[in-house]
Write a protein that holds these residues in place. Structure first.
Motif, PDB file in Angstrom:
ATOM      1  N   GLY A  84       0.809  -1.227   0.000  1.00 32.61           N
ATOM      2  CA  GLY A  84       0.000   0.000   0.000  1.00 32.61           C
ATOM      3  C   GLY A  84       0.835   1.268   0.000  1.00 32.61           C
ATOM      4  N   GLU A  85       2.121   1.135   0.335  1.00 33.60           N
ATOM      5  CA  GLU A  85       2.999   2.314   0.255  1.00 33.60           C
ATOM      6  C   GLU A  85       2.995   2.875  -1.171  1.00 33.60           C
ATOM      7  OE1 GLU A  85       7.078   1.648   1.495  1.00 33.60           O
ATOM      8  OE2 GLU A  85       7.670   3.595   0.689  1.00 33.60           O
TER       9      GLU A  85
ATOM     10  N   GLU B  99       0.532   2.745  -3.306  1.00 29.86           N
ATOM     11  CA  GLU B  99      -0.733   3.458  -3.532  1.00 29.86           C
ATOM     12  C   GLU B  99      -0.710   4.836  -2.848  1.00 29.86           C
ATOM     13  OE1 GLU B  99      -4.320   1.172  -3.221  1.00 29.86           O
ATOM     14  OE2 GLU B  99      -5.581   2.962  -3.180  1.00 29.86           O
ATOM     15  N   ARG B 100      -0.161   4.865  -1.618  1.00 31.95           N
ATOM     16  CA  ARG B 100      -0.107   6.146  -0.887  1.00 31.95           C
ATOM     17  C   ARG B 100       0.752   7.150  -1.641  1.00 31.95           C
ATOM     18  NH1 ARG B 100       0.069   2.787   3.408  1.00 31.95           N
ATOM     19  NH2 ARG B 100       2.344   2.838   3.594  1.00 31.95           N
TER      20      ARG B 100
ATOM     21  N   ARG C  49      -1.043   8.245  -4.843  1.00 33.36           N
ATOM     22  CA  ARG C  49      -2.204   9.129  -4.640  1.00 33.36           C
ATOM     23  C   ARG C  49      -1.789  10.514  -4.166  1.00 33.36           C
ATOM     24  NH1 ARG C  49      -6.899   6.486  -5.782  1.00 33.36           N
ATOM     25  NH2 ARG C  49      -6.925   4.244  -5.378  1.00 33.36           N
ATOM     26  N   GLU C  50      -0.674  10.588  -3.419  1.00 32.50           N
ATOM     27  CA  GLU C  50      -0.216  11.900  -2.949  1.00 32.50           C
ATOM     28  C   GLU C  50       0.529  12.667  -4.046  1.00 32.50           C
ATOM     29  OE1 GLU C  50       2.106  10.913   0.485  1.00 32.50           O
ATOM     30  OE2 GLU C  50       0.303  10.244   1.580  1.00 32.50           O
TER      31      GLU C  50
END
Ligand SMILES: Cc1cc2nc3c(=O)[nH]c(=O)nc-3n(C[C@H](O)[C@H](O)[C@H](O)COP(=O)(O)OP(=O)(O)OC[C@H]3O[C@@H](n4cnc5c(N)ncnc54)[C@H](O)[C@@H]3O)c2cc1C
Ligand code: SF4
Ligand code: SF4
Lengths: 399, 61
Positions: free
Chosen positions: A324-325, A327-328, A331-332
């Motif tokens: 998920g890192e 994805e984070r 997205r940022e």
């Protein structure tokens, strides 16, 4: 044939091959599967890309695939008035994508990745709900590849993420229906710019384009909102009309290739990771909602995913939380810009042809460049003074 | 429309996979140059038929 790799990448498009190269460079034993027998063909693309996006993923332009230097774009209003967005120097290229993609694959293979073409990935292998490989078929032979990490880079016709339970389907209101001819024998006044045509008759809630590959060769295409496609008014029909209405360009031209495709122009897919799985590129809807360009975003997301994936593999933790890192970070970064551009798209879709003409009157080239970067703070002020009719729409969608 | 099924016109299809991306039920499969519809999964929503840029999909008895 059953095999074991650290990572399997499904799809050898721009996203898949960048992911594979980065993984292989980090020593990850990587296998790439593509269902096509020829990487890069047939293309589903107008082949435009900007210089900065290549740099961002460490690619040096090569004349073997960077066919034509592009200075900027000319946008045409519904009445045909040109609006020049000149970036003054080479700001991008029109690619020969089938060569570009082969070069990306070649680079990944040189870094140590293995490839299989004409190999259809059928779905992920799940164990206790975790992805731990893919099942595939090559020339009638079914096999399973076990791997701790799977990267789904399988484009709009993505199956792999879906087989792991992630929803990567598109809705017709956020998806363009695209059709294109690559044509030779064109009479192009200005083959150093991209040409983009707007208007309800030309391309409803979309645009038509001419992207030159040589003085008299170009990708000539159209994208319309999927929702507005239907019997008698499909992308192909709009494009044929666009061509028939412009004999000064097309009278001596013929197609040398037909391309079609779907272009995600909404938000990114709701979830980009699962245990043992990451989704990148068109499969994750990582496409610029304003111009439908996805190569740059796909490659950058793939690079990020591969960095996180390689680290996760070496730590022995490929859980959804660890992956998920990616994805984070995404997205940022690009994700924020994409959401801003999505608002701009929603706003643009509400404009009628008169409003578009008005924009040509009141905006300048620098402002249009700002808009394409998702900076539209200045618009409301500008409309307040110069286009009060559009102001309520701008307030609704852009603030 | 209910008893109809989605049919692919091979001579029109450009094998772009665009329709696959708009199917909510994952009922379409594009192999390299073969598009197939899994009628067991298809809910006949018509999204693919509407989307196809070249009218290669239709509902037929
Ligand atoms: C008409 C049109 C014009 C466009 N113009 C531009 C443009 O000018 N500039 C731009 O930047 N973008 C453009 N785009 C968008 C761009 O083409 C995509 O965003 C880009 O290709 C995304 O790259 P990707 O690697 O994610 O997916 P893709 O390039 O689609 O690659 C996916 C790969 O996965 C393979 N694959 C799929 N499923 C499987 C499976 N089950 N097993 C094995 N292999 C599989 C496919 O064969 C394919 O090679 C355009 C799109 C269209 C349709
Ligand atoms: S969208 Fe149309 S042309 Fe493309 S694969 Fe589907 S049926 Fe064929
Ligand atoms: S009709 Fe709907 S469910 Fe059936 S194949 Fe087409 S998009 Fe999928």
């Amino acid at each position: 044939m059953d095999t074991v790799f650290d990572a399997v990448v499904v799809g050898a498009g721009p996203a898949g091959s960048i992911a594979a190269r980065v993984l292989a460079e980090k020593g990850v034993k990587t296998l790439v599967l593509d269902k096509r027998q020829e990487i890069g063909a047939p293309k589903r693309c107008a082949e435009g890309i900007n210089v900065a996006s290549l740099k961002r993923v460490g690619i040096e332009p090569d004349p073997a695939w960077a066919l034509r230097d592009i200075r900027g774009a000319i946008l045409y209003s519904p009445s045909g008035r040109p609006f020049k967005v000149d970036l003054g120097k080479t700001s991008g290229y029109v690619l020969e994508r089938k060569i570009f993609e082969k070069h990306l694959a070649r680079d990944a293979i040189r870094a140590g990745a293995r490839y299989m073409v004409k190999t259809l990935a059928k779905g992920v292998v799940l164990e206790d709900g975790r992805v731990c490989g893919v099942s595939a078929e090559f020339m009638g032979e079914e096999f399973t590849v076990r791997s701790r990490l799977v990267i789904a880079a399988d484009g709009v016709d993505s199956k792999i993420a879906r087989s792991a339970g992630l929803d990567t389907s598109n809705s017709l209101s956020d998806y363009h229906s695209g059709f294109q001819y690559e044509m030779a024998g064109l009479k192009l006044d200005d083959p150093d710019n991209l040409h983009i045509f707007f208007g309800a008759d030309v391309a409803p809630k979309g645009y038509a384009w001419i992207f030159p590959k040589a003085r008299d060769v170009a990708n000539v295409g159209i994208g319309i909102l999927g929702q507005l496609s239907g019997p008698g008014h499909r992308a192909r029909e709009y494009l044929d009309r666009f061509i028939a209405n412009r004999p000064e360009i097309f009278s001596g031209a013929s197609p040398i290739e037909i391309n079609s495709g779907g272009i995600p122009v909404g938000s990114a897919a709701p979830c980009l990771v699962a245990d043992g799985l990451m989704v990148v590129g068109d499969a994750a809807h990582q496409v610029n909602p304003i111009h439908g360009g996805g190569i740059a975003l796909a490659m950058n997301a793939a690079k990020l995913a591969a960095h996180v994936g390689a680290a996760a593999l070496s730590e022995g933790d490929v859980s959804k939380e660890r992956l998920g890192e990616y994805e984070r970070i995404w997205r940022e970064g690009d994700g924020v810009k994409l959401e801003k551009l999505l608002k701009l798209r929603a706003f643009m879709e509400k404009l009628d042809d008169d409003d578009l003409e008005k924009l040509v009157d009141i905006l300048d080239s620098d402002e249009v460049i700002k808009l394409t970067n998702g900076e539209y703070g200045f618009l409301v002020k500008k409309f307040f003074r110069k286009a009060p009719k559009i102001l309520p729409l701008a307030r609704k969608f852009l603030t | 429309m209910m008893e109809n099924k989605v049919v692919v016109d091979r001579m029109r299809c450009c094998y772009c996979g665009g329709c696959v991306g708009v199917c909510p039920k994952d009922a379409l499969l594009l192999e390299e140059i073969a598009l197939s519809v899994d009628s067991a999964k298809c809910v006949k929503c018509g999204a693919c038929v509407k989307f196809c840029p070249v009218e290669a999909l239709s509902f037929q008895k």
